[in-house]
Design a protein around this motif. Structure first.
Motif, PDB file in Angstrom:
ATOM      1  N   LEU A  10      -3.551  -3.871  -3.079  1.00  6.53           N
ATOM      2  CA  LEU A  10      -2.156  -3.928  -2.649  1.00  6.53           C
ATOM      3  C   LEU A  10      -1.638  -5.340  -2.823  1.00  6.53           C
ATOM      4  O   LEU A  10      -2.340  -6.309  -2.571  1.00  6.53           O
ATOM      5  N   PHE A  12       0.557  -7.965  -1.290  1.00  5.77           N
ATOM      6  CA  PHE A  12       1.259  -8.316  -0.062  1.00  5.77           C
ATOM      7  C   PHE A  12       2.247  -9.432  -0.356  1.00  5.77           C
ATOM      8  O   PHE A  12       1.990 -10.290  -1.199  1.00  5.77           O
ATOM      9  N   GLN A  59      10.357  -5.423   3.699  1.00  4.88           N
ATOM     10  CA  GLN A  59       9.053  -5.550   3.051  1.00  4.88           C
ATOM     11  C   GLN A  59       8.257  -4.254   3.137  1.00  4.88           C
ATOM     12  O   GLN A  59       7.542  -3.892   2.210  1.00  4.88           O
ATOM     13  N   TYR A  60       8.375  -3.549   4.252  1.00  4.40           N
ATOM     14  CA  TYR A  60       7.583  -2.335   4.468  1.00  4.40           C
ATOM     15  C   TYR A  60       8.304  -1.072   3.969  1.00  4.40           C
ATOM     16  O   TYR A  60       7.705  -0.003   3.945  1.00  4.40           O
ATOM     17  N   ARG A  63       6.597   1.083   1.199  1.00  4.89           N
ATOM     18  CA  ARG A  63       5.186   1.453   1.416  1.00  4.89           C
ATOM     19  C   ARG A  63       5.083   2.822   2.066  1.00  4.89           C
ATOM     20  O   ARG A  63       5.996   3.292   2.703  1.00  4.89           O
TER      21      ARG A  63
END
Length: 64
Positions: A10, A12, A59-60, A63
């Motif tokens: 992943l 990040f 950012q999330y 996901r």
């Protein structure tokens, strides 16, 4: 030995500020949902919690 071009890592975000990392750690370690004042009380660094939470949400968002 044959090299494989498979990468299962992943990515990040590397541009997170210290405050963002701190808020993220506080949220993930909390036993219950926290309001903004509760987060502020646990912070060492100062920052605008609402903006930090918005940045973390962005950012999330992509996901699973």
């Amino acid at each position: 030995m044959i090299k494989k071009n498979i990468i299962n890592i992943l990515k990040f975000p590397s541009n997170s500020s210290q405050s963002e990392r701190e808020v993220e750690a506080i949220l993930f370690s909390a036993e219950e949902p926290l309001d903004i004042e509760s987060i502020k009380l646990r912070m060492k660094a100062k920052g605008n919690i609402k903006i930090i939470l918005q940045n973390l949400q962005k950012q999330y968002s992509g996901r699973g």
